[in-house]
Design an enzyme around this catalytic site. Structure first.
Site, short mmCIF file in Angstrom:
data_model
loop_
_atom_site.label_atom_id
_atom_site.label_comp_id
_atom_site.label_asym_id
_atom_site.label_seq_id
_atom_site.Cartn_x
_atom_site.Cartn_y
_atom_site.Cartn_z
CG ASP A 195 -4.46 -1.27 0.32
OD1 ASP A 195 -3.57 -1.93 0.87
OD2 ASP A 195 -4.49 -0.02 0.32
CB SER B 184 -0.97 -0.04 1.19
OG SER B 184 -2.02 0.87 1.02
#
Length: 281
Positions: A188, A46
Protein backbone atom coordinates in the site's frame (compact mmCIF):
# COMPACT_ATOMS: atom_id res chain seq x y z
CA UNK A 1 -2.70 27.24 -14.22
CA UNK A 2 -2.09 23.63 -13.18
CA UNK A 3 -4.73 22.23 -10.86
CA UNK A 4 -4.11 19.01 -8.93
CA UNK A 5 -6.54 16.80 -7.04
CA UNK A 6 -5.11 14.61 -4.26
CA UNK A 7 -7.21 11.66 -3.06
CA UNK A 8 -6.07 10.01 0.16
CA UNK A 9 -6.25 6.49 1.55
CA UNK A 10 -9.09 5.30 3.77
CA UNK A 11 -10.22 1.79 2.89
CA UNK A 12 -13.49 0.82 1.25
CA UNK A 13 -15.24 3.44 3.38
CA UNK A 14 -12.76 6.03 2.11
CA UNK A 15 -13.58 5.22 -1.51
CA UNK A 16 -17.29 5.76 -0.89
CA UNK A 17 -16.69 8.89 1.17
CA UNK A 18 -14.43 10.54 -1.41
CA UNK A 19 -16.91 9.86 -4.20
CA UNK A 20 -19.58 11.38 -1.96
CA UNK A 21 -17.46 14.47 -1.32
CA UNK A 22 -16.84 14.98 -5.04
CA UNK A 23 -20.53 14.64 -5.83
CA UNK A 24 -21.52 16.87 -2.92
CA UNK A 25 -19.22 19.61 -4.19
CA UNK A 26 -20.76 19.27 -7.63
CA UNK A 27 -24.26 19.38 -6.10
CA UNK A 28 -23.64 22.82 -4.63
CA UNK A 29 -20.98 24.16 -6.98
CA UNK A 30 -21.84 22.70 -10.35
CA UNK A 31 -20.17 25.54 -12.26
CA UNK A 32 -16.60 24.40 -11.51
CA UNK A 33 -14.41 24.85 -14.56
CA UNK A 34 -12.74 22.49 -15.00
CA UNK A 35 -14.67 19.96 -12.90
CA UNK A 36 -12.63 18.40 -10.12
CA UNK A 37 -12.51 15.07 -11.93
CA UNK A 38 -10.93 16.88 -14.91
CA UNK A 39 -7.98 18.16 -12.87
CA UNK A 40 -4.69 18.45 -14.73
CA UNK A 41 -3.13 15.99 -12.28
CA UNK A 42 -4.69 13.45 -9.91
CA UNK A 43 -2.67 11.76 -7.16
CA UNK A 44 -4.48 8.75 -5.71
CA UNK A 45 -3.15 6.74 -2.79
CA UNK A 46 -4.68 3.42 -1.69
CA UNK A 47 -8.45 4.10 -1.61
CA UNK A 48 -7.67 7.26 -3.55
CA UNK A 49 -6.10 5.21 -6.35
CA UNK A 50 -9.45 3.48 -6.86
CA UNK A 51 -11.28 6.80 -6.89
CA UNK A 52 -8.73 8.28 -9.30
CA UNK A 53 -9.26 5.38 -11.71
CA UNK A 54 -13.03 5.57 -11.35
CA UNK A 55 -13.50 9.30 -11.93
CA UNK A 56 -11.21 9.28 -14.99
CA UNK A 57 -13.03 6.31 -16.55
CA UNK A 58 -15.69 8.42 -18.27
CA UNK A 59 -18.42 7.24 -15.89
CA UNK A 60 -20.44 10.01 -14.25
CA UNK A 61 -20.10 10.75 -10.55
CA UNK A 62 -23.80 10.05 -9.99
CA UNK A 63 -23.37 6.53 -11.34
CA UNK A 64 -20.22 5.93 -9.30
CA UNK A 65 -21.96 7.23 -6.17
CA UNK A 66 -25.03 5.08 -6.78
CA UNK A 67 -22.83 1.98 -6.93
CA UNK A 68 -21.73 2.70 -3.37
CA UNK A 69 -25.35 2.51 -2.23
CA UNK A 70 -25.90 -0.85 -3.89
CA UNK A 71 -25.89 -4.08 -1.90
CA UNK A 72 -23.84 -5.68 -4.70
CA UNK A 73 -20.09 -5.53 -4.26
CA UNK A 74 -17.01 -7.44 -5.39
CA UNK A 75 -15.26 -6.65 -2.10
CA UNK A 76 -13.88 -9.58 -0.12
CA UNK A 77 -15.34 -9.62 3.41
CA UNK A 78 -12.62 -9.03 5.96
CA UNK A 79 -12.84 -8.54 9.71
CA UNK A 80 -10.22 -5.97 10.67
CA UNK A 81 -9.94 -3.79 13.74
CA UNK A 82 -8.03 -0.73 12.58
CA UNK A 83 -6.47 -0.06 15.98
CA UNK A 84 -5.16 -3.63 16.22
CA UNK A 85 -3.77 -3.43 12.68
CA UNK A 86 -2.01 -0.14 13.39
CA UNK A 87 -0.50 -1.62 16.55
CA UNK A 88 0.88 -4.54 14.52
CA UNK A 89 2.34 -2.22 11.89
CA UNK A 90 3.90 0.00 14.53
CA UNK A 91 5.43 -3.04 16.22
CA UNK A 92 6.90 -4.18 12.91
CA UNK A 93 8.78 -0.88 12.58
CA UNK A 94 10.34 -0.95 16.06
CA UNK A 95 13.98 0.11 15.91
CA UNK A 96 13.88 1.35 12.32
CA UNK A 97 16.45 4.07 11.68
CA UNK A 98 14.66 5.77 8.77
CA UNK A 99 11.21 5.96 7.17
CA UNK A 100 12.48 3.81 4.30
CA UNK A 101 13.72 1.14 6.71
CA UNK A 102 10.39 1.25 8.56
CA UNK A 103 8.56 0.65 5.29
CA UNK A 104 10.96 -2.17 4.46
CA UNK A 105 10.15 -3.85 7.78
CA UNK A 106 6.43 -3.47 7.18
CA UNK A 107 6.98 -4.99 3.75
CA UNK A 108 8.84 -7.95 5.25
CA UNK A 109 6.00 -8.45 7.72
CA UNK A 110 3.44 -8.21 4.92
CA UNK A 111 5.28 -10.76 2.78
CA UNK A 112 4.97 -13.29 5.60
CA UNK A 113 1.36 -12.54 6.55
CA UNK A 114 -1.45 -14.99 5.80
CA UNK A 115 -3.96 -13.38 3.42
CA UNK A 116 -6.20 -14.30 0.49
CA UNK A 117 -4.34 -15.20 -2.69
CA UNK A 118 -3.32 -12.55 -5.19
CA UNK A 119 -5.70 -13.51 -8.02
CA UNK A 120 -8.73 -13.28 -5.72
CA UNK A 121 -7.70 -9.86 -4.46
CA UNK A 122 -6.93 -8.62 -7.98
CA UNK A 123 -10.38 -9.73 -9.14
CA UNK A 124 -12.01 -7.83 -6.28
CA UNK A 125 -10.19 -4.62 -7.20
CA UNK A 126 -10.89 -5.12 -10.90
CA UNK A 127 -14.59 -5.26 -10.04
CA UNK A 128 -14.36 -1.73 -8.63
CA UNK A 129 -13.13 -0.19 -11.86
CA UNK A 130 -15.47 0.79 -14.71
CA UNK A 131 -12.51 0.67 -17.12
CA UNK A 132 -9.30 -1.35 -16.94
CA UNK A 133 -7.47 0.97 -19.32
CA UNK A 134 -5.34 3.88 -18.19
CA UNK A 135 -7.05 7.19 -18.97
CA UNK A 136 -5.44 9.63 -21.35
CA UNK A 137 -4.81 11.80 -18.30
CA UNK A 138 -2.00 12.36 -15.82
CA UNK A 139 -2.74 10.26 -12.75
CA UNK A 140 -0.13 9.13 -10.23
CA UNK A 141 -0.71 5.98 -8.15
CA UNK A 142 1.93 5.47 -5.43
CA UNK A 143 2.86 2.11 -3.90
CA UNK A 144 5.81 0.88 -1.84
CA UNK A 145 8.33 -1.79 -2.82
CA UNK A 146 7.89 -4.45 -0.12
CA UNK A 147 11.52 -5.55 -0.32
CA UNK A 148 13.27 -2.16 -0.33
CA UNK A 149 10.73 0.19 1.26
CA UNK A 150 11.13 2.59 -1.63
CA UNK A 151 8.28 4.59 -3.13
CA UNK A 152 7.19 3.70 -6.65
CA UNK A 153 4.73 5.83 -8.57
CA UNK A 154 2.76 4.08 -11.28
CA UNK A 155 1.58 6.04 -14.32
CA UNK A 156 0.18 5.19 -17.72
CA UNK A 157 3.80 5.18 -18.95
CA UNK A 158 4.99 2.58 -16.42
CA UNK A 159 4.05 -0.39 -18.59
CA UNK A 160 1.88 -1.75 -15.76
CA UNK A 161 -1.81 -2.63 -16.10
CA UNK A 162 -4.12 -0.15 -14.37
CA UNK A 163 -5.73 -2.92 -12.30
CA UNK A 164 -2.31 -4.04 -11.04
CA UNK A 165 -1.28 -0.46 -10.18
CA UNK A 166 -4.49 0.14 -8.23
CA UNK A 167 -4.26 -3.25 -6.50
CA UNK A 168 -0.67 -2.48 -5.47
CA UNK A 169 -1.55 0.96 -4.13
CA UNK A 170 -4.39 -0.64 -2.12
CA UNK A 171 -2.41 -3.62 -0.75
CA UNK A 172 -2.92 -3.01 2.97
CA UNK A 173 -0.16 -4.95 4.78
CA UNK A 174 -1.35 -7.90 6.77
CA UNK A 175 -4.81 -7.76 5.19
CA UNK A 176 -4.18 -8.07 1.45
CA UNK A 177 -1.27 -9.81 -0.29
CA UNK A 178 1.66 -7.79 -1.62
CA UNK A 179 1.17 -7.43 -5.37
CA UNK A 180 3.55 -9.07 -7.79
CA UNK A 181 4.52 -6.90 -10.76
CA UNK A 182 7.45 -8.23 -12.74
CA UNK A 183 10.08 -9.38 -10.27
CA UNK A 184 8.95 -7.06 -7.46
CA UNK A 185 6.28 -7.14 -4.74
CA UNK A 186 4.40 -4.01 -3.71
CA UNK A 187 2.37 -2.86 -0.71
CA UNK A 188 0.00 0.00 0.00
CA UNK A 189 1.20 3.49 -0.96
CA UNK A 190 -0.26 4.70 2.31
CA UNK A 191 2.73 3.19 4.09
CA UNK A 192 4.70 6.17 2.84
CA UNK A 193 1.89 8.69 3.37
CA UNK A 194 -1.89 8.55 3.40
CA UNK A 195 -1.93 11.49 1.00
CA UNK A 196 1.43 11.69 -0.82
CA UNK A 197 0.37 15.24 -1.64
CA UNK A 198 3.95 16.28 -2.34
CA UNK A 199 3.77 14.29 -5.58
CA UNK A 200 1.68 17.19 -6.90
CA UNK A 201 4.73 19.43 -6.74
CA UNK A 202 4.80 21.91 -9.61
CA UNK A 203 1.03 22.47 -9.53
CA UNK A 204 -0.41 25.94 -8.88
CA UNK A 205 -3.46 24.82 -6.91
CA UNK A 206 -3.82 21.57 -5.00
CA UNK A 207 -7.06 20.29 -3.49
CA UNK A 208 -6.58 17.45 -0.99
CA UNK A 209 -9.53 15.25 -0.03
CA UNK A 210 -8.80 13.03 2.96
CA UNK A 211 -11.15 10.94 5.14
CA UNK A 212 -9.37 11.97 8.33
CA UNK A 213 -10.24 14.52 10.98
CA UNK A 214 -8.40 17.83 10.82
CA UNK A 215 -5.47 17.72 13.21
CA UNK A 216 -5.51 13.94 13.59
CA UNK A 217 -1.98 12.49 13.89
CA UNK A 218 -0.71 10.58 10.88
CA UNK A 219 1.22 7.35 11.51
CA UNK A 220 3.37 7.86 8.41
CA UNK A 221 4.04 11.06 6.54
CA UNK A 222 2.86 14.49 7.51
CA UNK A 223 0.36 16.38 5.39
CA UNK A 224 1.63 19.67 6.85
CA UNK A 225 5.16 18.82 5.70
CA UNK A 226 3.88 17.80 2.28
CA UNK A 227 2.00 21.09 1.95
CA UNK A 228 5.22 22.96 2.78
CA UNK A 229 6.97 21.07 0.00
CA UNK A 230 4.22 22.13 -2.42
CA UNK A 231 5.10 25.81 -1.93
CA UNK A 232 4.39 28.20 -3.63
CA UNK A 233 1.21 26.34 -4.64
CA UNK A 234 -2.09 27.27 -3.03
CA UNK A 235 -3.45 24.27 -1.12
CA UNK A 236 -6.88 23.52 0.31
CA UNK A 237 -7.79 20.44 2.33
CA UNK A 238 -11.23 18.87 2.79
CA UNK A 239 -11.26 16.69 5.90
CA UNK A 240 -13.81 14.24 7.25
CA UNK A 241 -16.05 15.25 10.14
CA UNK A 242 -17.23 13.36 13.21
CA UNK A 243 -20.31 12.04 11.39
CA UNK A 244 -18.06 10.63 8.68
CA UNK A 245 -15.82 8.94 11.22
CA UNK A 246 -18.86 7.34 12.81
CA UNK A 247 -19.94 6.07 9.39
CA UNK A 248 -16.53 4.46 8.85
CA UNK A 249 -16.71 2.50 12.10
CA UNK A 250 -13.86 0.32 13.43
CA UNK A 251 -13.46 -1.55 10.12
CA UNK A 252 -13.28 0.85 7.16
CA UNK A 253 -12.32 -2.09 4.92
CA UNK A 254 -15.82 -3.54 5.21
CA UNK A 255 -18.18 -3.15 2.26
CA UNK A 256 -21.01 -2.61 4.75
CA UNK A 257 -19.66 0.91 5.41
CA UNK A 258 -20.12 2.11 1.85
CA UNK A 259 -23.63 3.54 1.94
CA UNK A 260 -23.25 5.48 5.17
CA UNK A 261 -19.76 6.69 4.20
CA UNK A 262 -20.93 7.86 0.77
CA UNK A 263 -23.83 9.83 2.25
CA UNK A 264 -21.61 11.37 4.92
CA UNK A 265 -19.09 12.38 2.27
CA UNK A 266 -21.77 13.98 0.15
CA UNK A 267 -22.88 16.10 3.10
CA UNK A 268 -19.28 17.19 3.71
CA UNK A 269 -18.86 18.05 0.03
CA UNK A 270 -21.96 20.22 0.02
CA UNK A 271 -20.76 22.13 3.07
CA UNK A 272 -17.37 22.82 1.50
CA UNK A 273 -18.63 23.48 -2.03
CA UNK A 274 -18.54 27.27 -1.92
CA UNK A 275 -15.01 27.41 -0.52
CA UNK A 276 -13.80 24.80 -2.99
CA UNK A 277 -15.38 26.64 -5.91
CA UNK A 278 -13.70 29.90 -4.95
CA UNK A 279 -10.38 28.11 -4.55
CA UNK A 280 -10.60 26.03 -7.73
CA UNK A 281 -11.85 28.80 -9.99
Amino acid sequence: MIRALVLAGGGVAGIAWELGVLLGIRDAAGDLRPPLEAADLIVGTSAGSTVAAQITSGQDLETLFAAQLSAHSTEIPVDVDLQDLMASLTSATAGALSPSQARQRIGEWALNAATVDEPARRAAVAGRLPSHEWPDRRILLPAVDAQTGQLIVFTRDSGVALVDAVTASCAVPGVWPPVTIGQRRYIDGGMRSATNADLASGSDRVLVITPTLAGAPAPWGSLDDEIERLSPAAVQVVHADEASQAAFGPNPLSATTRGAAARAGRAVGRRHATDVAQFWN
